[in-house]
Design an enzyme around this catalytic site. Structure first.
Site, mmCIF file in Angstrom:
data_model
loop_
_atom_site.group_PDB
_atom_site.id
_atom_site.type_symbol
_atom_site.label_atom_id
_atom_site.label_comp_id
_atom_site.label_asym_id
_atom_site.label_seq_id
_atom_site.Cartn_x
_atom_site.Cartn_y
_atom_site.Cartn_z
ATOM 1 N N PHE A 8 0.971 -0.964 0.209
ATOM 2 C CA PHE A 8 -0.054 -0.219 0.026
ATOM 3 C C PHE A 8 0.860 1.263 0.410
ATOM 4 O O PHE A 8 0.438 1.952 1.246
ATOM 5 C CB PHE A 8 -1.046 -0.189 1.325
ATOM 6 C CG PHE A 8 -2.033 0.334 1.400
ATOM 7 C CD1 PHE A 8 -2.783 0.380 0.542
ATOM 8 C CD2 PHE A 8 -2.488 1.467 1.502
ATOM 9 C CE1 PHE A 8 -4.840 1.567 0.014
ATOM 10 C CE2 PHE A 8 -3.764 2.675 1.521
ATOM 11 C CZ PHE A 8 -5.257 2.544 0.898
ATOM 12 N N THR A 96 4.195 -4.675 -3.934
ATOM 13 C CA THR A 96 5.393 -3.968 -4.163
ATOM 14 C C THR A 96 6.171 -3.833 -4.701
ATOM 15 O O THR A 96 6.181 -3.195 -5.310
ATOM 16 C CB THR A 96 5.791 -5.221 -3.051
ATOM 17 O OG1 THR A 96 5.524 -6.773 -4.199
ATOM 18 C CG2 THR A 96 4.163 -5.843 -2.061
ATOM 19 N N LYS A 125 7.384 -5.449 -12.125
ATOM 20 C CA LYS A 125 8.516 -5.509 -12.920
ATOM 21 C C LYS A 125 8.340 -6.808 -12.601
ATOM 22 O O LYS A 125 8.865 -7.742 -14.369
ATOM 23 C CB LYS A 125 8.706 -4.522 -13.421
ATOM 24 C CG LYS A 125 8.101 -3.037 -14.023
ATOM 25 C CD LYS A 125 9.071 -2.114 -13.933
ATOM 26 C CE LYS A 125 8.283 -1.548 -12.735
ATOM 27 N NZ LYS A 125 8.495 -0.392 -12.452
ATOM 28 N N GLU A 149 -1.496 -4.623 -17.090
ATOM 29 C CA GLU A 149 -0.719 -3.256 -17.800
ATOM 30 C C GLU A 149 0.207 -2.488 -17.561
ATOM 31 O O GLU A 149 0.615 -2.083 -18.246
ATOM 32 C CB GLU A 149 -1.881 -2.173 -17.765
ATOM 33 C CG GLU A 149 -2.284 -0.762 -18.436
ATOM 34 C CD GLU A 149 -1.591 -0.923 -19.797
ATOM 35 O OE1 GLU A 149 -2.209 -2.061 -20.864
ATOM 36 O OE2 GLU A 149 -0.785 -1.349 -20.401
ATOM 37 N N VAL A 152 4.716 -1.631 -17.191
ATOM 38 C CA VAL A 152 5.077 -0.528 -19.331
ATOM 39 C C VAL A 152 3.874 0.603 -18.813
ATOM 40 O O VAL A 152 3.019 0.158 -19.448
ATOM 41 C CB VAL A 152 5.232 -2.066 -20.037
ATOM 42 C CG1 VAL A 152 6.229 -1.302 -21.334
ATOM 43 C CG2 VAL A 152 5.657 -3.100 -20.395
ATOM 44 N N LYS A 224 11.824 -3.451 -18.649
ATOM 45 C CA LYS A 224 10.351 -4.179 -19.422
ATOM 46 C C LYS A 224 10.355 -3.860 -20.431
ATOM 47 O O LYS A 224 9.415 -4.382 -21.449
ATOM 48 C CB LYS A 224 10.376 -2.246 -19.162
ATOM 49 C CG LYS A 224 9.177 -1.508 -18.388
ATOM 50 C CD LYS A 224 9.884 0.049 -17.887
ATOM 51 C CE LYS A 224 8.596 0.564 -16.340
ATOM 52 N NZ LYS A 224 9.586 2.275 -16.187
#
Ligand code: HSE
Length: 340
Positions: A8, A96, A125, A149, A152, A224
Protein backbone atom coordinates in the site's frame (compact mmCIF):
# COMPACT_ATOMS: atom_id res chain seq x y z
CA UNK A 1 -15.54 -7.82 -6.27
CA UNK A 2 -13.46 -8.48 -3.15
CA UNK A 3 -9.92 -7.08 -3.31
CA UNK A 4 -6.74 -7.73 -1.41
CA UNK A 5 -4.10 -4.99 -1.55
CA UNK A 6 -0.63 -6.46 -1.14
CA UNK A 7 1.55 -3.35 -0.82
CA UNK A 8 0.00 0.00 0.00
CA UNK A 9 2.69 2.42 -1.17
CA UNK A 10 2.46 5.03 -3.91
CA UNK A 11 0.81 2.73 -6.45
CA UNK A 12 -1.64 1.05 -4.06
CA UNK A 13 -2.71 4.42 -2.72
CA UNK A 14 -3.03 5.78 -6.27
CA UNK A 15 -5.49 2.99 -7.06
CA UNK A 16 -7.31 3.43 -3.73
CA UNK A 17 -7.86 7.13 -4.47
CA UNK A 18 -9.31 6.28 -7.87
CA UNK A 19 -11.59 3.60 -6.37
CA UNK A 20 -12.95 6.16 -3.88
CA UNK A 21 -13.35 8.88 -6.53
CA UNK A 22 -14.90 6.62 -9.17
CA UNK A 23 -17.10 4.46 -6.92
CA UNK A 24 -20.34 5.61 -8.58
CA UNK A 25 -18.97 5.36 -12.10
CA UNK A 26 -17.66 1.83 -11.49
CA UNK A 27 -20.99 0.74 -10.11
CA UNK A 28 -23.28 2.54 -12.56
CA UNK A 29 -21.32 2.05 -15.76
CA UNK A 30 -19.57 -1.26 -15.18
CA UNK A 31 -21.68 -2.94 -12.51
CA UNK A 32 -18.53 -3.17 -10.45
CA UNK A 33 -18.99 -2.92 -6.70
CA UNK A 34 -15.70 -3.06 -4.88
CA UNK A 35 -15.04 -4.27 -1.36
CA UNK A 36 -11.51 -4.19 0.02
CA UNK A 37 -11.24 -7.14 2.40
CA UNK A 38 -7.56 -6.87 3.26
CA UNK A 39 -4.51 -4.63 3.04
CA UNK A 40 -1.03 -5.97 3.79
CA UNK A 41 1.85 -3.54 3.98
CA UNK A 42 5.20 -4.19 5.61
CA UNK A 43 5.52 -0.64 6.92
CA UNK A 44 1.95 0.56 7.37
CA UNK A 45 0.57 -2.61 8.94
CA UNK A 46 -1.86 -5.30 7.83
CA UNK A 47 -5.62 -5.31 8.36
CA UNK A 48 -8.57 -7.38 7.21
CA UNK A 49 -12.31 -7.01 7.34
CA UNK A 50 -14.65 -9.37 5.46
CA UNK A 51 -17.32 -6.63 5.56
CA UNK A 52 -14.99 -4.26 3.73
CA UNK A 53 -12.40 -1.76 4.90
CA UNK A 54 -13.07 1.95 4.51
CA UNK A 55 -10.60 3.07 1.83
CA UNK A 56 -11.03 6.79 2.53
CA UNK A 57 -10.09 6.20 6.16
CA UNK A 58 -7.16 4.03 5.12
CA UNK A 59 -5.87 6.78 2.83
CA UNK A 60 -6.29 9.39 5.53
CA UNK A 61 -4.34 7.30 8.04
CA UNK A 62 -1.36 6.69 5.75
CA UNK A 63 -1.24 10.21 4.28
CA UNK A 64 -0.33 11.57 7.71
CA UNK A 65 2.45 8.97 8.01
CA UNK A 66 0.26 6.81 10.27
CA UNK A 67 -0.45 3.12 10.03
CA UNK A 68 -3.53 1.11 9.21
CA UNK A 69 -3.86 -0.84 12.42
CA UNK A 70 -6.66 1.10 14.06
CA UNK A 71 -9.04 0.84 11.10
CA UNK A 72 -12.31 -0.93 11.98
CA UNK A 73 -11.74 -4.59 11.31
CA UNK A 74 -8.92 -6.69 12.54
CA UNK A 75 -5.21 -6.35 12.76
CA UNK A 76 -3.78 -9.22 10.73
CA UNK A 77 -0.98 -11.09 12.43
CA UNK A 78 1.19 -12.63 9.77
CA UNK A 79 2.90 -12.03 6.48
CA UNK A 80 1.36 -11.02 3.16
CA UNK A 81 1.53 -14.67 2.04
CA UNK A 82 -0.56 -15.71 5.07
CA UNK A 83 -3.14 -13.07 4.25
CA UNK A 84 -3.37 -14.31 0.64
CA UNK A 85 -3.83 -17.85 1.91
CA UNK A 86 -6.30 -17.08 4.67
CA UNK A 87 -8.50 -14.23 3.41
CA UNK A 88 -11.12 -14.96 0.78
CA UNK A 89 -10.95 -12.51 -2.12
CA UNK A 90 -11.59 -12.37 -5.85
CA UNK A 91 -8.56 -10.32 -6.93
CA UNK A 92 -5.12 -9.86 -5.42
CA UNK A 93 -3.45 -6.55 -6.25
CA UNK A 94 0.33 -6.93 -6.12
CA UNK A 95 2.07 -3.58 -5.69
CA UNK A 96 5.05 -4.31 -3.48
CA UNK A 97 8.53 -3.10 -4.51
CA UNK A 98 10.14 -4.43 -7.68
CA UNK A 99 13.22 -6.64 -7.49
CA UNK A 100 14.29 -7.59 -11.00
CA UNK A 101 17.03 -9.94 -9.84
CA UNK A 102 14.89 -12.29 -7.72
CA UNK A 103 11.34 -11.19 -8.51
CA UNK A 104 10.58 -11.67 -4.82
CA UNK A 105 8.55 -11.41 -2.70
CA UNK A 106 6.07 -10.53 -5.44
CA UNK A 107 6.37 -13.77 -7.42
CA UNK A 108 5.49 -15.86 -4.36
CA UNK A 109 2.52 -13.57 -3.66
CA UNK A 110 1.27 -14.04 -7.23
CA UNK A 111 1.72 -17.82 -7.24
CA UNK A 112 -0.08 -18.14 -3.92
CA UNK A 113 -2.98 -15.96 -5.07
CA UNK A 114 -3.39 -17.84 -8.35
CA UNK A 115 -3.20 -21.19 -6.57
CA UNK A 116 -5.93 -19.92 -4.21
CA UNK A 117 -8.13 -19.13 -7.23
CA UNK A 118 -7.73 -15.34 -7.25
CA UNK A 119 -7.26 -13.19 -10.31
CA UNK A 120 -4.07 -11.13 -10.12
CA UNK A 121 -3.40 -7.56 -11.17
CA UNK A 122 0.15 -6.30 -10.74
CA UNK A 123 2.38 -3.35 -11.51
CA UNK A 124 5.41 -5.27 -10.29
CA UNK A 125 7.98 -5.73 -13.04
CA UNK A 126 10.08 -8.45 -11.37
CA UNK A 127 7.65 -11.38 -11.63
CA UNK A 128 6.68 -10.59 -15.23
CA UNK A 129 10.26 -9.95 -16.44
CA UNK A 130 11.45 -13.20 -14.86
CA UNK A 131 8.51 -15.61 -14.81
CA UNK A 132 5.89 -14.42 -17.31
CA UNK A 133 5.42 -17.77 -19.04
CA UNK A 134 5.11 -19.83 -15.84
CA UNK A 135 2.72 -17.38 -14.21
CA UNK A 136 0.57 -17.10 -17.33
CA UNK A 137 0.36 -20.89 -17.62
CA UNK A 138 -0.47 -21.27 -13.94
CA UNK A 139 -3.24 -18.66 -14.26
CA UNK A 140 -4.64 -20.44 -17.34
CA UNK A 141 -4.59 -23.74 -15.52
CA UNK A 142 -6.49 -22.24 -12.56
CA UNK A 143 -8.93 -20.33 -14.80
CA UNK A 144 -8.02 -16.86 -13.50
CA UNK A 145 -6.67 -13.69 -15.13
CA UNK A 146 -3.10 -12.46 -14.70
CA UNK A 147 -2.96 -8.82 -15.83
CA UNK A 148 -0.03 -6.42 -15.68
CA UNK A 149 -0.78 -3.32 -17.76
CA UNK A 150 1.03 -1.08 -15.25
CA UNK A 151 4.38 -2.82 -15.59
CA UNK A 152 5.20 -0.88 -18.78
CA UNK A 153 4.33 2.85 -19.30
CA UNK A 154 2.21 2.91 -16.10
CA UNK A 155 -1.46 3.39 -17.05
CA UNK A 156 -0.80 4.41 -20.64
CA UNK A 157 -2.21 1.51 -22.62
CA UNK A 158 0.54 -0.57 -24.14
CA UNK A 159 0.19 -4.18 -22.98
CA UNK A 160 -3.58 -4.27 -23.37
CA UNK A 161 -3.30 -2.19 -26.54
CA UNK A 162 -0.99 -4.77 -28.11
CA UNK A 163 -3.24 -7.64 -26.98
CA UNK A 164 -6.56 -6.09 -28.00
CA UNK A 165 -5.87 -3.54 -30.69
CA UNK A 166 -2.84 -4.84 -32.53
CA UNK A 167 -4.15 -8.40 -32.51
CA UNK A 168 -3.11 -10.15 -35.71
CA UNK A 169 -0.31 -7.68 -36.50
CA UNK A 170 3.17 -9.04 -36.90
CA UNK A 171 5.33 -6.86 -34.65
CA UNK A 172 8.96 -6.44 -35.68
CA UNK A 173 10.26 -3.88 -33.17
CA UNK A 174 9.25 -1.82 -30.15
CA UNK A 175 11.44 1.15 -29.35
CA UNK A 176 11.25 4.24 -27.19
CA UNK A 177 11.40 5.99 -23.85
CA UNK A 178 10.29 3.57 -21.14
CA UNK A 179 11.45 5.17 -17.90
CA UNK A 180 9.78 8.27 -16.51
CA UNK A 181 12.37 9.09 -13.84
CA UNK A 182 15.36 9.30 -16.18
CA UNK A 183 13.45 11.26 -18.81
CA UNK A 184 12.36 13.67 -16.07
CA UNK A 185 15.96 14.01 -14.81
CA UNK A 186 17.34 14.63 -18.32
CA UNK A 187 14.60 17.24 -18.92
CA UNK A 188 15.35 19.09 -15.68
CA UNK A 189 19.13 18.92 -16.22
CA UNK A 190 18.66 20.61 -19.57
CA UNK A 191 16.85 23.39 -17.67
CA UNK A 192 19.93 23.85 -15.47
CA UNK A 193 18.84 21.80 -12.42
CA UNK A 194 21.51 19.49 -10.95
CA UNK A 195 21.28 15.71 -11.32
CA UNK A 196 20.88 15.26 -7.55
CA UNK A 197 18.12 17.85 -7.28
CA UNK A 198 16.24 16.44 -10.27
CA UNK A 199 16.44 12.90 -8.84
CA UNK A 200 15.17 14.12 -5.46
CA UNK A 201 12.22 15.79 -7.15
CA UNK A 202 11.47 12.63 -9.17
CA UNK A 203 11.33 10.73 -5.88
CA UNK A 204 9.02 13.33 -4.32
CA UNK A 205 6.71 13.11 -7.32
CA UNK A 206 6.45 9.32 -6.92
CA UNK A 207 8.19 8.51 -10.22
CA UNK A 208 11.29 6.76 -8.91
CA UNK A 209 11.63 3.16 -7.77
CA UNK A 210 12.05 2.45 -4.04
CA UNK A 211 15.80 2.25 -4.72
CA UNK A 212 16.26 4.80 -7.54
CA UNK A 213 19.51 3.17 -8.73
CA UNK A 214 17.17 0.89 -10.64
CA UNK A 215 16.01 3.89 -12.69
CA UNK A 216 19.28 5.72 -13.30
CA UNK A 217 21.28 2.57 -14.10
CA UNK A 218 18.69 1.59 -16.70
CA UNK A 219 17.43 -1.52 -14.88
CA UNK A 220 13.81 -0.40 -14.80
CA UNK A 221 13.78 0.16 -18.57
CA UNK A 222 15.60 -3.17 -18.93
CA UNK A 223 12.85 -4.95 -16.99
CA UNK A 224 10.29 -3.32 -19.29
CA UNK A 225 12.01 -4.35 -22.53
CA UNK A 226 12.35 -7.87 -21.10
CA UNK A 227 8.61 -7.93 -20.37
CA UNK A 228 7.92 -6.84 -23.96
CA UNK A 229 10.41 -9.42 -25.29
CA UNK A 230 8.57 -12.18 -23.40
CA UNK A 231 5.05 -10.92 -24.01
CA UNK A 232 5.35 -9.98 -27.68
CA UNK A 233 8.12 -12.25 -28.95
CA UNK A 234 7.91 -15.16 -26.49
CA UNK A 235 11.62 -14.70 -25.71
CA UNK A 236 13.23 -16.64 -22.87
CA UNK A 237 15.76 -13.98 -21.83
CA UNK A 238 16.06 -12.61 -18.34
CA UNK A 239 16.72 -8.87 -17.78
CA UNK A 240 20.50 -9.03 -17.36
CA UNK A 241 20.90 -11.16 -20.50
CA UNK A 242 20.52 -7.94 -22.49
CA UNK A 243 23.01 -5.05 -22.69
CA UNK A 244 22.09 -2.16 -20.42
CA UNK A 245 23.52 1.29 -19.76
CA UNK A 246 21.84 4.02 -17.71
CA UNK A 247 22.16 7.80 -17.57
CA UNK A 248 24.77 8.17 -14.84
CA UNK A 249 27.48 8.95 -17.40
CA UNK A 250 25.56 11.92 -18.81
CA UNK A 251 26.71 15.26 -17.42
CA UNK A 252 25.30 18.78 -17.64
CA UNK A 253 28.19 19.48 -20.04
CA UNK A 254 27.34 16.59 -22.36
CA UNK A 255 23.70 17.73 -22.48
CA UNK A 256 24.75 21.26 -23.49
CA UNK A 257 27.19 19.93 -26.10
CA UNK A 258 24.51 17.68 -27.59
CA UNK A 259 22.10 20.61 -27.79
CA UNK A 260 24.69 22.63 -29.71
CA UNK A 261 24.68 19.81 -32.27
CA UNK A 262 20.84 19.85 -32.38
CA UNK A 263 20.65 16.61 -30.42
CA UNK A 264 19.11 15.53 -27.12
CA UNK A 265 19.97 12.54 -24.92
CA UNK A 266 17.19 10.04 -24.34
CA UNK A 267 17.37 6.68 -22.58
CA UNK A 268 16.13 4.33 -25.28
CA UNK A 269 14.85 0.83 -24.69
CA UNK A 270 14.28 -1.43 -27.64
CA UNK A 271 13.38 -4.98 -28.47
CA UNK A 272 13.39 -6.44 -31.94
CA UNK A 273 13.60 -9.65 -33.89
CA UNK A 274 16.47 -10.70 -36.13
CA UNK A 275 15.21 -13.84 -37.84
CA UNK A 276 14.37 -16.19 -34.99
CA UNK A 277 16.56 -14.35 -32.48
CA UNK A 278 15.07 -11.74 -30.15
CA UNK A 279 17.37 -8.89 -29.21
CA UNK A 280 16.90 -6.11 -26.69
CA UNK A 281 18.91 -3.24 -25.25
CA UNK A 282 18.81 -0.15 -23.07
CA UNK A 283 21.22 2.75 -23.62
CA UNK A 284 21.30 6.52 -23.87
CA UNK A 285 21.15 7.77 -27.44
CA UNK A 286 21.65 11.22 -28.91
CA UNK A 287 18.42 11.84 -30.77
CA UNK A 288 18.10 14.45 -33.48
CA UNK A 289 15.91 17.35 -32.24
CA UNK A 290 13.64 16.90 -35.24
CA UNK A 291 12.88 13.28 -34.24
CA UNK A 292 9.49 12.84 -32.47
CA UNK A 293 11.12 11.11 -29.46
CA UNK A 294 13.24 14.24 -28.82
CA UNK A 295 10.12 16.21 -27.89
CA UNK A 296 9.03 13.74 -25.17
CA UNK A 297 9.82 15.57 -21.94
CA UNK A 298 9.35 15.05 -18.20
CA UNK A 299 7.97 11.73 -16.96
CA UNK A 300 6.19 11.09 -20.24
CA UNK A 301 7.00 7.86 -22.11
CA UNK A 302 6.66 7.09 -25.81
CA UNK A 303 7.16 3.95 -27.83
CA UNK A 304 6.92 3.18 -31.49
CA UNK A 305 5.69 -0.28 -32.44
CA UNK A 306 6.74 -1.36 -35.92
CA UNK A 307 4.18 -3.70 -37.47
CA UNK A 308 3.55 -5.36 -40.82
CA UNK A 309 -0.06 -4.28 -41.33
CA UNK A 310 0.02 -0.73 -39.93
CA UNK A 311 3.64 0.33 -40.25
CA UNK A 312 4.66 2.38 -37.21
CA UNK A 313 2.19 2.97 -34.40
CA UNK A 314 3.31 5.31 -31.63
CA UNK A 315 1.87 5.43 -28.11
CA UNK A 316 2.64 8.46 -25.91
CA UNK A 317 1.52 9.06 -22.34
CA UNK A 318 2.46 9.16 -18.66
CA UNK A 319 5.17 6.66 -17.79
CA UNK A 320 5.16 6.93 -14.01
CA UNK A 321 3.34 8.51 -11.09
CA UNK A 322 0.82 7.70 -8.41
CA UNK A 323 -2.44 8.20 -10.25
CA UNK A 324 -1.19 7.10 -13.68
CA UNK A 325 0.07 3.79 -12.26
CA UNK A 326 -2.96 3.37 -10.01
CA UNK A 327 -5.09 3.76 -13.11
CA UNK A 328 -3.37 0.79 -14.77
CA UNK A 329 -4.77 -1.41 -12.00
CA UNK A 330 -8.21 0.12 -12.33
CA UNK A 331 -8.37 -0.64 -16.04
CA UNK A 332 -7.29 -4.23 -15.36
CA UNK A 333 -9.96 -4.58 -12.67
CA UNK A 334 -12.60 -3.37 -15.11
CA UNK A 335 -11.32 -5.93 -17.63
CA UNK A 336 -11.75 -8.69 -15.06
CA UNK A 337 -15.08 -7.79 -13.53
CA UNK A 338 -16.70 -4.98 -15.48
CA UNK A 339 -19.89 -5.61 -17.43
CA UNK A 340 -20.41 -3.45 -20.45
N1 HSE B 1 10.36 4.17 -11.79
C1 HSE B 1 9.54 3.93 -12.92
C2 HSE B 1 9.75 5.03 -13.94
C3 HSE B 1 8.12 3.83 -12.50
O1 HSE B 1 10.32 6.07 -13.56
O2 HSE B 1 9.38 4.89 -15.09
C4 HSE B 1 7.17 3.32 -13.55
O3 HSE B 1 7.48 2.02 -13.94
Amino acid sequence: MRLLFIGFGTVGQGLAELLVRKKELLSNTYGLNIKVVGIADKIKGSVTNPEGLNLSDALEKVSGGGNLLDLPGGKFEGEALDMIQQVEADVMLEATYTDIETGEPATSHIRKAVESGMHVVTTNKGPVALHYKDLKELAEEKGVRFLFEGTVMSGTPLINFIRENLAGCDIQEIKGILNGTTNYILTRMEEGISYEEALKKAQELGYAEAVPDADVLGWDALAKVTILAKYVFEADGKPFDYPCEGITGITAGSITEAKARNKRFKLIGKVWREGSIVKASVAPEEIDLTHPLASIMGATNAVTITTDALGDVTVVGPGAGKEATGYSMLVDLIAIGGQK
